[in-house]
Structures are given as structure tokens and as C-alpha cells.
Design an enzyme around this catalytic site. Structure first.
Site, PDB file in Angstrom:
ATOM      1  N   HIS A  52      -3.698   6.075   3.588  1.00  0.00           N
ATOM      2  CA  HIS A  52      -4.465   4.912   3.147  1.00  0.00           C
ATOM      3  C   HIS A  52      -3.934   3.619   3.761  1.00  0.00           C
ATOM      4  O   HIS A  52      -4.692   2.803   4.292  1.00  0.00           O
ATOM      5  CB  HIS A  52      -4.428   4.848   1.619  1.00  0.00           C
ATOM      6  CG  HIS A  52      -5.324   3.837   0.997  1.00  0.00           C
ATOM      7  ND1 HIS A  52      -4.959   2.527   0.827  1.00  0.00           N
ATOM      8  CD2 HIS A  52      -6.576   3.951   0.476  1.00  0.00           C
ATOM      9  CE1 HIS A  52      -5.939   1.877   0.224  1.00  0.00           C
ATOM     10  NE2 HIS A  52      -6.937   2.717   0.002  1.00  0.00           N
ATOM     11  N   SER A 104     -11.311  -0.829  -0.691  1.00  0.00           N
ATOM     12  CA  SER A 104     -10.046  -0.798   0.052  1.00  0.00           C
ATOM     13  C   SER A 104     -10.266  -1.057   1.528  1.00  0.00           C
ATOM     14  O   SER A 104      -9.422  -1.649   2.199  1.00  0.00           O
ATOM     15  CB  SER A 104      -9.367   0.570  -0.098  1.00  0.00           C
ATOM     16  OG  SER A 104      -8.656   0.679  -1.285  1.00  0.00           O
ATOM     17  N   ASP A 159       0.834  -1.196   0.000  1.00  0.00           N
ATOM     18  CA  ASP A 159       0.000   0.000   0.000  1.00  0.00           C
ATOM     19  C   ASP A 159       0.877   1.257   0.000  1.00  0.00           C
ATOM     20  O   ASP A 159       1.947   1.264  -0.607  1.00  0.00           O
ATOM     21  CB  ASP A 159      -0.911  -0.049   1.232  1.00  0.00           C
ATOM     22  CG  ASP A 159      -2.252   0.615   1.002  1.00  0.00           C
ATOM     23  OD1 ASP A 159      -2.274   1.849   0.848  1.00  0.00           O
ATOM     24  OD2 ASP A 159      -3.277  -0.086   1.005  1.00  0.00           O
TER      25      ASP A 159
END
Length: 420
Positions: free
Chosen positions: A192, A346, A161
Site C-alpha cells: 500500500h 487512499s 503508511d
């Protein structure tokens, strides 16, 4: 949405063939990287033959630069050697050089490298997450997370990520830095990856609260990177997991994009290497069959559900989806401390990776077969899941009789966790 979108070339739909090696053409609108390519070798190539091929590429590239007297292309950059046999490389080559490479009989196919980036993120601070409670309950609307006290202990989650804030209090020292294939900053300057990691193994927000988290950074502060860099992260995670015990490892990829054979092949190599891999289905409200690596059948593809047990309006769907998981307005960790709310497939995917780690802690064993176990414990509740799509929502099995071993059930109430 919190899904990371990979603008990857569309492979197979349109490909030119030069002496047996396909040069995959790109879909209209895809943001390719100028003169940058990913080259995948034939199956079964030996290390010796691969080294010989790479030496030929380097020699030929240098000779071309000398003859051209023009601005230098970078040449070969990344080399891929997955433990399961997948081999390839990426680099910066002009059209003539890439055509020379395509004429080689030992080349399987070539893809143009492309940009990887994240979509817009929904954010709201300091609210409790409903996703955990849903994973531990047979009915919606709960405020308590029921789970076995093993809580994924002994498992390791590789988060491919934007990086992870490994100092965040959520991880209690269980998060470590693994590798970085995008920049020279070993930190999550986007947020994120930390959010995803918190859903997997955070002490408050995590499905597997005692699991270890390894940060594998493939996207920069803007949530941008390359397909070739993502594949490097996948290779690194596979090798590291095999060295430490693949049967105790899970991997999470909350990213994806247009169909890419290279991306799918790399995902398949992770699964073949014995690592359970959870991948986001995508946020375009379309069939995920045209997305990668979501369309790879040997991994666990995850769609996003809402608090009302319906398909999230942004979530992709289709036969390639294995399960649904909570993905709408999910609270988890943010870099520097505290929490934030994000939405997307996600956010659904780390619930599944976390559940895989949780089941490893319970002694169910690891590997790609965990996806079947997760589907067995899932409950048939998703409303309007989409055409030809499962209606199964993940569940950790606490109190609903699916798991064939005793559970030492713990419970956490949101009123306690958030002082409400």
C-alpha cells in the site's frame, strides 16, 4: 478498496468524565486493544510538568505491579511531544491505573487504543494509469500528462503508511527510510505505502516526479497497527520536517476511521507545524464528518473520483471534503518492482500530496495554505459529488491560466511510458 481503515474509538459522542478528564467511550464494533490507552495532556503544558507527570505515572505503575503480584502490564510505551505543543503518551494499563490517571487535573482526555488495518484491495497488473493525465488536463479522457519541469524538485513527502520500497526504480534514489513504529522490518511487505509513494513522487506515476519521499511505517505486513503508533509516526514526521524545512514538506495519510479526538489533534499539530497534510476521506460512502483524521478542518481532506469525473461509489463525502482526486483503478509502483492497480481514497490522496509537492517546486510556498491554492486551481466537474460536497477536481494548472507564474510545460504520453 485501498483505503486504510483505522478502527478508532468514537470520541465526544459518548464520554465519561472523572474529575475533569474524559475517558472516551468506544463505538459498537470497534476493535480496541485490551488495556491499551492514549492519554492527551492539557493544552499549554510545559516540558517540565509533562516530565513530572510521566515520572508519576511510571512510579505509580511500578508500585501497583508490586502490590498486585499479577501479570505485568507494559506501562508507558510511546511519548508524544509535537513541536507545536501537543503532548501525550500511550501505554498498557489496567483499569485502576487508568482511572488514577484520569483523576489528574493535567489530563485533557483519554482514548482507548485501537487497531488500524487496510480494506480489501483491487488489483490488476500492467495497465496505464489515467489519474496523472487527468491532473494535468482540463478535460477527461486524455493520455498525456502536462506538467512543469520543476516537478516538485526540492520538496519532501512524508508517507505515513505501510512503508515504501525505497529501492524501487520509480524513485531513482530519491526515497529514504525515515522511521518505523510498528515492527523491526524496514520494508513495505504490504504494498500500500509503495503504491501511494509512487503516485506522489515516482518517475512514471508521480505527480511530483522530482520530489523526495520519506517512508514512515506505522502499519505492518498485514496492514495492521495501532492508533498510538500512527500518532508516533505523525509526531516524527512533524519534527523531521521542521528540522529540514517545513515549508518544503508535505505529508500523506491514506488512512482513517471513526472519529478520534486524539487523531484529529495530532493532524492539527502537523498543520500547525507548517506541514501540508493530505488525508483520505474514507471508503464507506458516508459523510466524512464522523471520520478521523479526515474531519480535522485544518488539513486537506480528499475524496475519490472516477475516470468519468463522477464520485467513486465507495468514496466518503460531505462538507469536510476539500477536493476530489482520481482514486478509481489507479496504477502505481509495487514492492519489488513493476506496478499494480489499486482503488480507494487512499489512491486519491497522494495525487493531492503530490500536487502540493509540485506547487512547492514551483515556488508557491508550503504549509496548510497549500490546500487553498489547490482548491483555487481545481476545476468544477465532479458529477453527483454527494450531499453538501464540493464538485472540485484537482488540476495542476498547466495551460488553464490559474497559476501566476510561467510554466515550462513537459508532456508524457502513456504510449511512450508503457510502450503501447
Amino acid at each position: 478498496m485501498g483505503f486504510i481503515t483505522k478502527a478508532i474509538p468514537l470520541a465526544l459522542a459518548a464520554a465519561s468524565v472523572i474529575n475533569g478528564a474524559e475517558i472516551m467511550e468506544t463505538r459498537a464494533g470497534v476493535q480496541t486493544l485490551a488495556d491499551k490507552y492514549i492519554v492527551v495532556m492539557n493544552d499549554g503544558m510545559t516540558d517540565k510538568d509533562f516530565d513530572s507527570h510521566r515520572s508519576w505515572v511510571n512510579r505509580t505503575h511500578r508500585r501497583r505491579l508490586i502490590r498486585r503480584g499479577a501479570k505485568a502490564m507494559g506501562g508507558m510505551k510511546h511519548t508524544y511531544r509535537f513541536p507545536t505543543g501537543l503532548k501525550g503518551y500511550s501505554g498498557h494499563f489496567d483499569e485502576q491505573m487508568i482511572n488514577e490517571i484520569s483523576k489528574r487535573a493535567d489530563v485533557k482526555y483519554i482514548e482507548r487504543d485501537a487497531r488500524v488495518q487496510i480494506n480489501a484491495i483491487e488489483q490488476q497488473d500492467n495497465v496505464p494509469s489515467w489519474g496523472l493525465a487527468r491532473v494535468g488536463s482540463k478535460e477527461p479522457g486524455g493520455t498525456t500528462y502536462y506538467y512543469d519541469g520543476t516537478a516538485g524538485e526540492g520538496s519532501t513527502a512524508y508517507v505515513i503508511d505501510t512503508g515504501t520500497d525505497i529501492q524501487h526504480e520509480e524513485f531513482e534514489g530519491r526515497a529514504t527510510w525515515g522511521a518505523n513504529f510498528v515492527d523491526d522490518m524496514d520494508m513495505d511487505c504490504n504494498g500500500h505505502g509503495t503504491h501511494v509513494s509512487g503516485t506522489i513522487g515516482g518517475k512514471t506515476f508521480g505527480v511530483a516526479k522530482k520530489s523526495n519521499v520519506v517512508a514512515v511505517k506505522v502499519l505492518d505486513c498485514n496492514g495492521s497497527g495501532s492508533n498510538s503508533g500512527v500518532i508516533m509516526g505523525m509526531e516524527w514526521a512533524t519534527k523531521d520536517a521542521q528540522q529540514k524545512g517545513a515549508d518544503k514538506a508535505v505529508a500523506n495519510m491514506s488512512l482513517g476511521g471513526a472519529f478520534s479526538q486524539a487523531s484529529n489533534d495530532a493532524a492539527a499539530a502537523i498543520a500547525k507545524g507548517g506541514v501540508f497534510l493530505a488525508v483520505a476521506a474514507g471508503n464507506d460512502n458516508v459523510d466524512a464528518a464522523d471520520s478521523s483524521p479526515a474531519s480535522e478542518p485544518s488539513i486537506c481532506t480528499v475524496a475519490a473520483s472516477t475516470e468519468q469525473d463522477s464520485k467513486a461509489d465507495f468514496s466518503n463525502f460531505g462538507q469536510v471534503v476539500d477536493v476530489y482526486a482520481p482514486g478509481d483503478s489507479i496504477t502505481s509502483a509495487k514492492p519489488g518492482g513493476g506496478s499494480q492497480v489499486l482503488s480507494g481514497t487512499s489512491m486519491a490522496t497522494p495525487h493531492v500530496a503530490g500536487l502540493g509537492a509540485y506547487l512547492i517546486g514551483l515556488g508557491k510556498g508550503g504549509g496548510p495554505g497549500l490546500c487553498d491554492t489547490i482548491k483555487q486551481t481545481a476545476i468544477d466537474v465532479i458529477q453527483n459529488p454527494g450531499a453538501s460536497t464540493t464538485s472540485k477536481l484537482i488540476n495542476n494548472g498547466s495551460g488553464i491560466g490559474f497559476l501566476s507564474f510561467p510554466l515550462n510545460i513537459y508532456e508524457e504520453q502513456w504510449s511512450k511510458l508503457f510502450d503501447l
